[in-house]
Design a protein around this motif. Structure first.
Motif, PDB file in Angstrom:
ATOM      1  N   UNK A  36       0.849  -1.302   0.051  1.00  0.00           N
ATOM      2  CA  UNK A  36       0.050  -0.032   0.133  1.00  0.00           C
ATOM      3  C   UNK A  36       1.028   1.182  -0.045  1.00  0.00           C
ATOM      4  N   UNK A  37       2.000   1.289   0.881  1.00  0.00           N
ATOM      5  CA  UNK A  37       2.890   2.202   0.818  1.00  0.00           C
ATOM      6  C   UNK A  37       3.626   2.706  -0.503  1.00  0.00           C
ATOM      7  N   UNK A  38       3.992   1.539  -1.075  1.00  0.00           N
ATOM      8  CA  UNK A  38       4.497   1.585  -2.560  1.00  0.00           C
ATOM      9  C   UNK A  38       3.554   2.116  -3.486  1.00  0.00           C
ATOM     10  N   UNK A  39       2.524   1.837  -3.433  1.00  0.00           N
ATOM     11  CA  UNK A  39       1.408   2.111  -4.233  1.00  0.00           C
ATOM     12  C   UNK A  39       1.232   3.744  -4.108  1.00  0.00           C
ATOM     13  N   UNK A  40       1.237   4.258  -2.966  1.00  0.00           N
ATOM     14  CA  UNK A  40       1.018   5.560  -2.621  1.00  0.00           C
ATOM     15  C   UNK A  40       2.012   6.296  -3.170  1.00  0.00           C
ATOM     16  N   UNK A  41       3.372   5.968  -3.006  1.00  0.00           N
ATOM     17  CA  UNK A  41       4.507   6.855  -3.474  1.00  0.00           C
ATOM     18  C   UNK A  41       4.447   6.720  -4.777  1.00  0.00           C
ATOM     19  N   UNK A  42       3.970   5.918  -5.709  1.00  0.00           N
ATOM     20  CA  UNK A  42       3.937   5.820  -7.040  1.00  0.00           C
ATOM     21  C   UNK A  42       2.839   6.943  -7.293  1.00  0.00           C
ATOM     22  N   UNK A  43       2.025   6.860  -6.755  1.00  0.00           N
ATOM     23  CA  UNK A  43       0.727   7.798  -7.081  1.00  0.00           C
ATOM     24  C   UNK A  43       1.281   9.172  -7.106  1.00  0.00           C
ATOM     25  N   UNK A  44       2.243   9.322  -5.760  1.00  0.00           N
ATOM     26  CA  UNK A  44       2.558  10.788  -5.647  1.00  0.00           C
ATOM     27  C   UNK A  44       3.405  11.170  -6.571  1.00  0.00           C
ATOM     28  N   UNK A 293      -8.377   9.013   3.253  1.00  0.00           N
ATOM     29  CA  UNK A 293      -7.870   9.135   4.584  1.00  0.00           C
ATOM     30  C   UNK A 293      -6.311   9.416   4.402  1.00  0.00           C
ATOM     31  N   UNK A 294      -5.542   8.786   3.303  1.00  0.00           N
ATOM     32  CA  UNK A 294      -4.256   9.199   3.514  1.00  0.00           C
ATOM     33  C   UNK A 294      -3.866  10.574   2.621  1.00  0.00           C
ATOM     34  N   UNK A 295      -5.021  11.177   2.110  1.00  0.00           N
ATOM     35  CA  UNK A 295      -4.835  12.510   1.297  1.00  0.00           C
ATOM     36  C   UNK A 295      -5.639  13.586   2.095  1.00  0.00           C
TER      37      UNK A 295
END
Length: 328
Positions: A36-44, A293-295
């Protein structure tokens, strides 16, 4: 014309999506259980945003960022934030050259693709603010002259949620510059056993190449993906849903500060990135709820009385998600 429009030989959107999907498998060679963290970094990276990683010491935050950079073939630099760190230690400074009798610019570590700002809350606000221009404008100004940063450029900052002594709380203005705040949890039992098994068989976190990590995507894939994400459709009722969520946080009795219009646009950006990574050309309400939530959570400020009652920003946001009507 944007930077993305200048690329004429970019990979196709499907090629970019497939390459970026491989990043998760590549990162898993050194970091266990953080998909999940990897996906979030890629999205960023796709959305030209920045991330704040929060987790207790020892959950591989630094290793995660280093491995993502290695798998994307982008340059990464790390700065350990300390109370005596000066702004010039990040941005660079003018240095007098006695041979030419002139000042020359010596770039700081911010001139990279992925800057790891380790323990960002351990440095005073003056130094924290040195990152604001870089994060927002993609440039730094030295002696009045703007100097553009490389592309892509992202700040991945870390902070420890349990230590308060010797730390400086990030101001709301800087928190709002982070596209997402990602919680890095302690791994589950099975994942932790797998971590120990890897170390028992000789895994060295300092040697990513020895762990088999290699570049599976490139800046060209990121550029192609970013261009494709900009084409992801968001229907008017989905846009209205984002606005209604933001406005509901501003009316919450538990909050002194709700989501700003910048936060609403950030949620649109992350939802489009999530939709595209999942193979869709349009945003659904589920995408909004997944990325809310993360955003948004780090953009909210609790009232003191709510904080005393044990209310958290995550609680408030979940309540808002449950109360605002979802478009069909």
């Amino acid at each position: 014309m944007t930077d993305l429009d200048k690329h004429t030989d970019l990979p196709t959107a499907d090629e970019a999506r497939a390459a970026l999907a491989r990043v998760r498998a590549e990162v898993a060679k050194s970091v266990v259980g953080q998909d999940a963290a990897v996906s979030a970094i890629v999205i960023a990276l796709l959305a030209r945003g920045h991330v704040l990683l929060e987790g207790v010491p020892g959950v591989a935050k630094t290793l995660l960022v280093r491995t993502v950079a290695a798998s994307l073939a982008i340059e990464s630099k790390r700065v350990q934030f300390t109370p005596d760190l000066m702004p010039g230690d990040i941005t660079g400074s003018l240095v007098f050259d006695s041979r030419s009798s002139e000042f020359s610019f010596r770039p700081g570590p911010v001139f990279t693709n992925l800057l790891l700002a380790d323990e960002i809350n351990r440095t005073p606000p003056k130094t924290q603010s040195a990152l604001l221009e870089a994060m927002e404008e993609r440039q730094v100004s030295i002696d009045g002259a703007p100097r553009p940063l490389p592309q892509p450029f992202m700040v991945a900052a870390t902070q420890n949620p349990i230590e308060y002594e010797g730390t400086y709380q990030l101001p709301e203005a800087q928190l709002d510059r982070f596209l997402m705040k990602i919680s890095i949890p302690v791994p589950g039992r099975d994942d932790e056993v797998q971590v120990l098994q890897r170390h028992a068989t000789g895994f060295d976190p300092k040697d990513l190449a020895g762990a088999g990590v290699q570049a599976v995507a490139s800046p060209a894939h990121l550029a192609a993906g970013a261009r494709a994400v900009q084409q992801v459709e968001a229907r008017p009722d989905v846009l209205a849903y984002i606005v209604d969520l933001a406005r509901a946080t501003r009316q919450s009795p538990s909050l002194s500060l709700g989501v700003s219009p910048r936060g609403a646009t950030a949620l649109l950006a992350t939802a489009r990135g999530w939709a595209w990574l999942n193979g869709r050309g349009f945003v659904t309400p589920d995408d909004i709820q997944t990325m809310a939530l993360p955003t948004l959570a780090h953009r909210l400020s609790l009232r003191p009385e709510a904080e005393l009652e044990g209310v958290t920003t995550d609680n408030v946001l979940r309540s808002v998600l449950g109360s605002v009507p979802v478009p069909r």
